[in-house]
Structures are given as C-alpha cells and as structure tokens.
Motif scaffolding. Structure first.
Motif, short mmCIF file in Angstrom:
data_model
loop_
_atom_site.label_atom_id
_atom_site.label_comp_id
_atom_site.label_asym_id
_atom_site.label_seq_id
_atom_site.Cartn_x
_atom_site.Cartn_y
_atom_site.Cartn_z
N GLY A 31 -20.35 -72.43 40.67
CA GLY A 31 -20.86 -73.75 40.28
C GLY A 31 -21.14 -74.66 41.45
O GLY A 31 -21.79 -75.69 41.28
N THR A 32 -20.67 -74.29 42.64
CA THR A 32 -20.94 -75.10 43.83
C THR A 32 -22.45 -75.18 44.07
O THR A 32 -23.16 -74.19 43.95
CB THR A 32 -20.26 -74.50 45.07
OG1 THR A 32 -18.84 -74.46 44.86
CG2 THR A 32 -20.55 -75.32 46.32
N GLU A 33 -22.93 -76.37 44.40
CA GLU A 33 -24.34 -76.53 44.74
C GLU A 33 -24.51 -76.15 46.21
O GLU A 33 -23.92 -76.75 47.09
CB GLU A 33 -24.77 -77.98 44.51
CG GLU A 33 -26.27 -78.21 44.68
CD GLU A 33 -26.66 -79.65 44.45
OE1 GLU A 33 -26.73 -80.40 45.43
OE2 GLU A 33 -26.86 -80.02 43.27
N PHE A 34 -25.32 -75.13 46.46
CA PHE A 34 -25.45 -74.59 47.81
C PHE A 34 -26.92 -74.43 48.15
O PHE A 34 -27.74 -74.10 47.28
CB PHE A 34 -24.74 -73.23 47.90
CG PHE A 34 -25.06 -72.48 49.17
CD1 PHE A 34 -24.36 -72.76 50.33
CD2 PHE A 34 -26.06 -71.52 49.20
CE1 PHE A 34 -24.68 -72.09 51.51
CE2 PHE A 34 -26.36 -70.85 50.36
CZ PHE A 34 -25.66 -71.13 51.52
N GLY A 35 -27.26 -74.67 49.41
CA GLY A 35 -28.66 -74.50 49.79
C GLY A 35 -28.83 -74.24 51.27
O GLY A 35 -27.92 -74.46 52.08
#
Length: 388
Positions: A31-35
């Motif tokens: 669920g972590t927002e990663f980019g």
C-alpha cells in the motif's frame, strides 16, 4: 508495470537488463505509495524493487500508507536523487519505526554481491523501469549532474515535502519557557494569539535543508552612486554575476542544473520552498539585460529548459490568487523585451522570438502589455548618501 516490459523493443530490453541499474527495496509495506522519476505506483505484496533502470540521475520518492478506523491515510512525500551507474545495485530496507527507506552503506557490499549473484531468482519480484517516460524525465533533468545533486541535496540525502523542524531552544522545563516569556502549557488559553505565544520558536532541523545558491539581497556594488543603484535595480545583471562567480564560476551553464533540480523537487517532490527558489532564480535571470549579451549561450539553453518545464504545468498555475497576476507572464515579458534587443546575439534573439510565439499560441498569454515593472523604480540609498 509489466506492460512496459512487454511493449519494449527486445534489443533495448536485453541491453537494459544487462547494463541497467537495480534498486532492491526490502520490506516495503503493501500500500505504500512509491515512485521513480515520473512514475508512481502503490506497492503490492510481491514488490522487491525496480530493475532495468537506465544509468544516470533519477529521483526516488515514496509516501507511507496507513489504515485507521476512519479510513486510509498517506504520509508526506520523501524523495532522494540517485546517481546510478551501469549495473549498479542499490539496497534499501524499510524502517517501520521511522516509516522510511534506509539505504545500506558500503559495509553491506557482501550482501549486495549475494544479491547480484542471485538476481535471476529475484527478477520476478522486480518491476521494470517504465521506459516510455524516460524521454520526458531526461528533458527535465538533462542539466542536473552528479555534482549538482551533491551540492544541492540535503546532507541527510532526504528531500521532504514538509520541513523537519525542531525548537530553537530545548526548553525542557517550565522555568526555561518562563525565561523566554512563553506562557506555561497548563495555563488556560483565551485566544489563538495567546495559543501561538505558547509555542516555541522553531527552526529547520540541521542537515535537512536543501542547499540552494543564495540569491544576493543587494543588487548593486559597494560604493555605488544613486544612478548606479537605480540601474542595478532595473537590470539585475550585477546580482546574477555575483551569484555565478560565487557558485558557478567554472561553468555558468550549471546554474540551469539548479533551476531543473528546484523544479523537480517541487513538481515531483512536492516541496513548495523549491518552487519559491525556482521563481526567484528565474526572475533574477530574466531581468538581467546585460547578462544576456555576455552569456548568450546560457540564455539560449534557458529557453530550452523552460520549454520543457512549462509543458508540465497548467497555464493558470502561476496566477496569484490575490492579484490575479500571472508571475510567469510578467517575468517572461521582461525577458523577451531584453532578449529581442538588437545588441543581443542573433541566435538568442531568434530563439526568444519563436519561444514567445509558442507560449502565446499555447497558453494565450499576452506579452505585449506594458510591464508594471517599467514604472519608476524607488530604491533606498546606502546609508550616508545624500543623493547628490
């Protein structure tokens, strides 16, 4: 992520697999927002990192994710610029207590080599770098070098959308607060002003600040006459040269790397202070008439940088909420006025004319009205100067 790999040219995919860098990111919560760069995803249960990353400058960013009884919550964005070389492997682990990625240092070389030898087994847990956005990313960062990152990135290497602050004074005890004329916490509060008075003065935590070039506050030389002060207030070339001599004496073109660095920190890193620095730096460059004649190549390159940056932002973004004045049209209006001067290099003059036409057509911006800054400039004279 898989679709990018399937659509990629087989020879390019093979080359990137063999020569591209790999980010191995362990224990990142689902669920972590990663980019990375222009791409953002929500981490799934099998995620272990990114593979096939083209060598060069990249911006890794993430936001923690948590679920409460009232709903989901995404934390502030944290980013870090990475300078990746061919076949690099970078290893990081998620810290549950600090909710951030912790990169392993040189002492983890043995573990990194183990990962390198078993990379094929890890491959199915790695998402390929989305190559179709690489061209756009490069157009926004082609002036950012490893030296740019080393000079401007915070000492702790973390670029946070919200500044980390600490009290200017420790004030652990009530007597410390009383010495600073601060109201004790247990006293009843009757107004917002009184409540604010109870708060200690804060400062940004040392080592977390972006290390941008300091734009000179004084725009004229020491000992300047009143007429020189007025001239240097209208044409900021002196202040720009002071900045270039202090930070970019060897290569003035490197100031464009700082302009791009600040823009990316704002656009992708969500750091508003970076946007403010970008505006101040751009204003300084656009209002420097003499500098355009001295550094024509720099200004020709500036047009290219701005062309790509402005393509990423809605046209009404720069409009001030209070004045309804578009900061950028006012700033660029002066730039075009100076850049089309017959004394300016012919190539720069042509590029500026084309760029002005492009912006007018695309954004419907009006550069023809008389700029307000052409009004008389009122300046403060140096102390002791009688104006004669």
């Amino acid at each position: 992520m898989r679709r990018h790999f399937m659509e990629m040219d087989p020879d390019l995919a093979r080359s990137l697999f063999e020569e591209g860098a790999t980010l191995v990111l362990l224990e990142v919560p689902e669920g972590t927002e990663f980019g990375i760069d222009y791409n953002t995803w929500q981490v799934g249960p099998r995620f272990r990192g990114i593979k096939m990353i083209p060598p060069g400058i990249h911006f890794l960013h993430y936001s923690s994710h948590s679920i409460h009884g009232s709903g989901e919550e995404t934390g502030p964005r944290t980013g870090i610029f990475l300078c990746l070389k061919p076949r690099d492997i970078l290893l990081a682990r998620w810290s549950k207590t600090e909710e951030e990625l912790k990169f392993c240092d040189s002492e983890a070389e043995e573990e990194i080599e183990r990962i390198r030898s078993s990379l094929q087994d890890l491959d199915r847990f790695l998402g390929p770098y989305p190559y179709d956005t690489l061209r756009k990313w490069v157009s926004l960062t082609d002036r950012v070098t490893e030296d740019t990152v080393r000079k401007l990135q915070p000492l702790n290497n973390k670029i946070c959308s919200f500044a980390e602050v600490v009290p200017e004074l420790a004030m652990r005890h009530t007597k410390d607060r009383l010495e600073q004329n601060l109201t004790p916490y247990d006293t009843e509060c009757h107004s917002m002003q009184e409540g604010l008075a109870r708060l200690p003065k804060m400062k940004q935590k040392e080592g977390t600040e972006l290390r941008f070039s300091e734009i000179p506050k004084q725009t004229y030389p020491v000992g300047a006459t009143p007429s020189q002060i007025t001239q240097c207030s209208m044409d900021l070339s002196y202040a720009l040269q002071v900045l270039l001599d202090r930070y970019y004496k060897q290569d003035p073109q490197q100031i464009l790397g700082e302009l791009q660095f600040a823009f990316v920190c704002f656009l992708i890193g969500n750091v508003y202070d970076s946007f403010e620095h970008w505006k101040r730096l751009l204003n300084l460059m656009c209002r420097s008439e003499d500098a355009m004649q001295k550094h024509s190549t720099l200004y020709t390159s500036l047009i290219t940088v701005l062309y790509h940056q402005l393509g990423e932002i809605p046209p009404d973004f720069f409009v001030d909420i209070v004045s309804k004045e578009n900061f950028l049209t006012v700033t660029l209006q002066e730039f075009f006025l100076f850049a089309t001067n017959p004394a300016v290099d012919n190539n720069l003059r042509k590029r500026a004319t084309k760029f002005k036409a492009h912006l007018t057509k695309k954004f419907k911006w009006n550069f023809e009205a008389d700029p307000e800054d052409c009004a008389p400039v009122i300046v403060e004279l140096p102390e002791g100067c009688d104006g004669e």
